[in-house]
Design an enzyme around this catalytic site. Structure first.
Site, PDB file in Angstrom:
ATOM      1  N   ASP A   7       1.463   6.538 -47.475  1.00  0.00           N
ATOM      2  CA  ASP A   7       2.501   5.764 -46.772  1.00  0.00           C
ATOM      3  C   ASP A   7       1.898   5.210 -45.483  1.00  0.00           C
ATOM      4  O   ASP A   7       0.867   5.694 -45.006  1.00  0.00           O
ATOM      5  CB  ASP A   7       3.719   6.645 -46.441  1.00  0.00           C
ATOM      6  N   SER A   8       2.588   4.233 -44.923  1.00  0.00           N
ATOM      7  CA  SER A   8       2.163   3.695 -43.629  1.00  0.00           C
ATOM      8  C   SER A   8       2.264   4.773 -42.550  1.00  0.00           C
ATOM      9  O   SER A   8       1.606   4.675 -41.519  1.00  0.00           O
ATOM     10  CB  SER A   8       3.065   2.528 -43.246  1.00  0.00           C
ATOM     11  N   CYS A  70       5.457   4.016 -50.372  1.00  0.00           N
ATOM     12  CA  CYS A  70       5.823   3.054 -49.329  1.00  0.00           C
ATOM     13  C   CYS A  70       6.276   1.796 -50.062  1.00  0.00           C
ATOM     14  O   CYS A  70       5.486   1.202 -50.809  1.00  0.00           O
ATOM     15  CB  CYS A  70       4.590   2.782 -48.464  1.00  0.00           C
ATOM     16  N   GLU A 162       9.055   6.951 -36.394  1.00  0.00           N
ATOM     17  CA  GLU A 162       7.653   7.273 -36.058  1.00  0.00           C
ATOM     18  C   GLU A 162       7.546   7.824 -34.635  1.00  0.00           C
ATOM     19  O   GLU A 162       6.735   8.699 -34.361  1.00  0.00           O
ATOM     20  CB  GLU A 162       6.764   6.030 -36.210  1.00  0.00           C
ATOM     21  N   CYS A 194      13.187   2.167 -48.406  1.00  0.00           N
ATOM     22  CA  CYS A 194      12.061   2.467 -47.514  1.00  0.00           C
ATOM     23  C   CYS A 194      12.003   3.985 -47.474  1.00  0.00           C
ATOM     24  O   CYS A 194      13.032   4.643 -47.273  1.00  0.00           O
ATOM     25  CB  CYS A 194      12.306   1.909 -46.119  1.00  0.00           C
ATOM     26  N   HIS A 196      10.990   5.986 -45.356  1.00  0.00           N
ATOM     27  CA  HIS A 196      11.397   6.610 -44.093  1.00  0.00           C
ATOM     28  C   HIS A 196      12.911   6.893 -44.062  1.00  0.00           C
ATOM     29  O   HIS A 196      13.355   7.814 -43.371  1.00  0.00           O
ATOM     30  CB  HIS A 196      11.079   5.696 -42.898  1.00  0.00           C
TER      31      HIS A 196
END
Ligand code: DGL
Length: 269
Positions: A7-8, A70, A162, A194, A196
């Protein structure tokens, strides 16, 4: 043996967590490109180049199979990487298809023509890049007809997560849900597009109300991975796995420990 999860940043942990619960005997190698997150505000070329470099480094660490946990990377890089030709014995898979199969109540690999499905009004919450790609709508159109998808680009939510600023993330989620509801007052289902966003799933559900079925990817991707590995037992890879980040390992370890509520120790990628 190690299966790769990319993932990012921290979002793929929602997939890692579900995959570890579903497949307790499998080693996983997690790679978060936290130094370069968020991806969702980058253009498709940039996301492709970053994703390709990260996946190649995971192959070098012993993974044969890498899951792009992601959506932004899946939208911008998956098809291009697959069509560009992968090194022998290496595979990369995305996270859209298991979710769309669940939404359209299809079994894995059901390639029959698109058909009408139970849900007709679907809210899609995703990053600006995923929304712009229209990749969800494209994959959905292969499987279902007559589904109205209203996409809401959720700027700022990934950055807030994040940064560990969950109060800001919560406020942003509520305002994005309000914006969606102005365009589609009564969605039947909502897709957290997403990885997240499942970290804020309760806020999405509260803001959407109890009548909206919220779909998130963790368990769906874990189930589809279990099925894939059963059919491809040669894809477990080599090496012991571990948790890698391009960001600050101690900061990322703290956030990951906070989110998964268990000790997570990252090392420099
Ligand atoms: N978890 C990523 C996704 O699923 C977040 C992308 C980003 O870094 O903006 O899209």
């Amino acid at each position: 043996m190690a299966v790769g999860i990319f993932d990012s940043g921290l979002g793929g942990l929602t997939v890692l967590n579900a995959a570890q619960a579903r497949l307790p005997d499998v080693n996983f190698l997690y790679y978060g490109d936290n130094a370069r997150a968020p991806y969702g505000v980058r253009d498709a070329e940039d996301v492709y180049q970053l994703t390709k470099a990260a996946v190649e480094s995971m192959w070098d660490k012993g993974c044969d199979l890498v899951i792009l946990a992601c959506n932004t990377a899946s939208a911008a890089a998956l098809r291009r990487m697959q069509e560009g030709g992968l090194p022998k014995g290496k595979r990369v898979l995305g996270v859209f298809v298991p979710l769309i199969e669940a939404l359209t109540e299809r079994q894995w690999g059901d390639n029959s023509p698109p058909r009408e499905v139970a849900v007709q009004h679907v809210a899609l919450f995703a990053t600006p890049a995923t929304v712009a790609s229209r990749a969800f709508q494209r994959e959905l159109a292969f499987r279902a007809i007559g589904v109205d998808v209203e996409a809401q680009s959720c700027g700022g939510v990934v950055d807030a997560i994040e940064d560990g600023d969950l109060i800001l993330a919560e406020a942003l989620v509520r305002s994005h849900v309000d914006a969606l509801k102005r365009k589609m007052p009564h969605p039947e289902a909502a897709i957290l597009g997403c990885t997240h966003y499942p970290l804020m799933e309760q806020t999405f559900q509260e803001a959407l109300g109890p009548d909206v079925q919220v779909f998130s990817q963790g368990n769906l991707v874990a189930e589809s991975l279990a099925d894939y590995l059963q059919r491809h037992p040669d894809m477990y890879g080599a090496g012991e796995g571990g948790y890698f980040t391009t960001g600050d390992p101690s900061r990322v370890s703290d956030r990951a420990t906070q989110f998964l509520r268990r000790e997570m120790t990252f090392q420099a990628a």
